[in-house]
Design an enzyme around this catalytic site. Structure first.
Site, PDB file in Angstrom:
ATOM      1  N   ALA A  10      -6.491  90.940  16.885  1.00  0.00           N
ATOM      2  CA  ALA A  10      -5.039  91.008  16.776  1.00  0.00           C
ATOM      3  C   ALA A  10      -4.482  89.595  16.957  1.00  0.00           C
ATOM      4  CB  ALA A  10      -4.474  91.967  17.828  1.00  0.00           C
ATOM      5  N   ASN A  12      -2.763  86.270  18.418  1.00  0.00           N
ATOM      6  CA  ASN A  12      -2.761  85.527  19.681  1.00  0.00           C
ATOM      7  C   ASN A  12      -3.936  85.851  20.596  1.00  0.00           C
ATOM      8  OD1 ASN A  12      -0.316  84.358  18.872  1.00  0.00           O
ATOM      9  ND2 ASN A  12       0.842  86.082  19.684  1.00  0.00           N
ATOM     10  N   LYS A  15      -8.190  83.161  18.065  1.00  0.00           N
ATOM     11  CA  LYS A  15      -9.108  82.993  16.934  1.00  0.00           C
ATOM     12  C   LYS A  15      -9.335  81.529  16.597  1.00  0.00           C
ATOM     13  CE  LYS A  15      -6.829  85.447  13.978  1.00  0.00           C
ATOM     14  NZ  LYS A  15      -5.800  85.889  14.932  1.00  0.00           N
ATOM     15  N   GLU A  89      -7.501  82.004   9.429  1.00  0.00           N
ATOM     16  CA  GLU A  89      -6.533  82.917   8.783  1.00  0.00           C
ATOM     17  C   GLU A  89      -7.150  83.572   7.546  1.00  0.00           C
ATOM     18  OE1 GLU A  89      -3.821  83.478  10.378  1.00  0.00           O
ATOM     19  OE2 GLU A  89      -3.240  81.657  11.429  1.00  0.00           O
TER      20      GLU A  89
END
Ligand SMILES: [Zn+2]
Length: 195
Positions: A10, A12, A15, A89
């Site tokens: 999820a 924050n 990553k 991302e």
């Protein structure tokens, strides 16, 4: 044999921090890496990647038309110690690009570490994540928690006043201030309010 890894989580959950730590581990051993980040991420300057705790690195920007296989194939002869490809991302990859990174793993024998969100603010899967979850050999969850203490698996988009946003485009880049990681139960409660 090289493998495709998908680190999913999820919002924050850290990553990018995890990506930069992996990158550091490779470089510390004298190996070369390539880091890719989508050019839609305007939180940092183009060609840069930064984590919330202050780590930074250079990165190559990609858009929807970017060909990962061709780019890495062309660059590989100039990077004799290239040992790893990292993608930040990775939820923003399209299906064709996930196919390309599979070829980077299989045809070029380079490990690819992709990091991304599993679902968008409506609870729907991102295209990139859908195929990464299906095709990666190794799935690794980076865990974070909801305010209730349960594991957070969902991403709620909030407005400037902290109210949940239920409509809008899938892609809207923001940091901690625009997204809240929630457990499924609390995500559903907030999403279904006033409906
Ligand atoms: Zn919760």
């Amino acid at each position: 044999m090289a493998k495709l890894y998908f680190y999913y989580s999820a919002m924050n959950a850290g990553k990018t921090t995890t990506l930069l730590q992996s990158d550091y581990n490779y470089r510390e051993r004298g190996m070369e890496t390539l880091i890719f980040t989508p050019c839609i991420d305007t939180r940092v300057a183009p060609g840069k990647i930064a984590s919330r705790i202050g780590l930074k690195a250079d990165a190559i920007s990609f858009d929807n038309h970017f060909d990962f296989f061709q780019y890495i194939l062309d660059l590989k002869p100039t990077l004799p110690r290239l040992q790893c490809v990292l993608i930040d991302e990775a939820q923003f990859l399209n299906k064709t690009q996930v196919e390309q990174i599979c070829r980077v793993v299989d045809d070029l024998n380079l490990p690819v570490l992709a990091y991304g969100l599993r679902s968008d603010f409506k609870g729907e899967p991102f295209e990139g994540s859908k195929y990464l979850l299906t095709w990666a050999e190794n799935l690794v969850e980076i865990k974070t928690i909801c305010h209730c203490g349960r594991k957070a698996t969902m991403n709620q988009r909030v407005d400037a006043f902290g109210n949940p946003v239920k409509e809008g485009a899938q892609i809207e880049i923001g940091g901690n201030d625009r997204y809240v990681a929630l457990c499924r139960n609390h995500f559903n409660q907030a999403f279904k309010q006033d409906r």
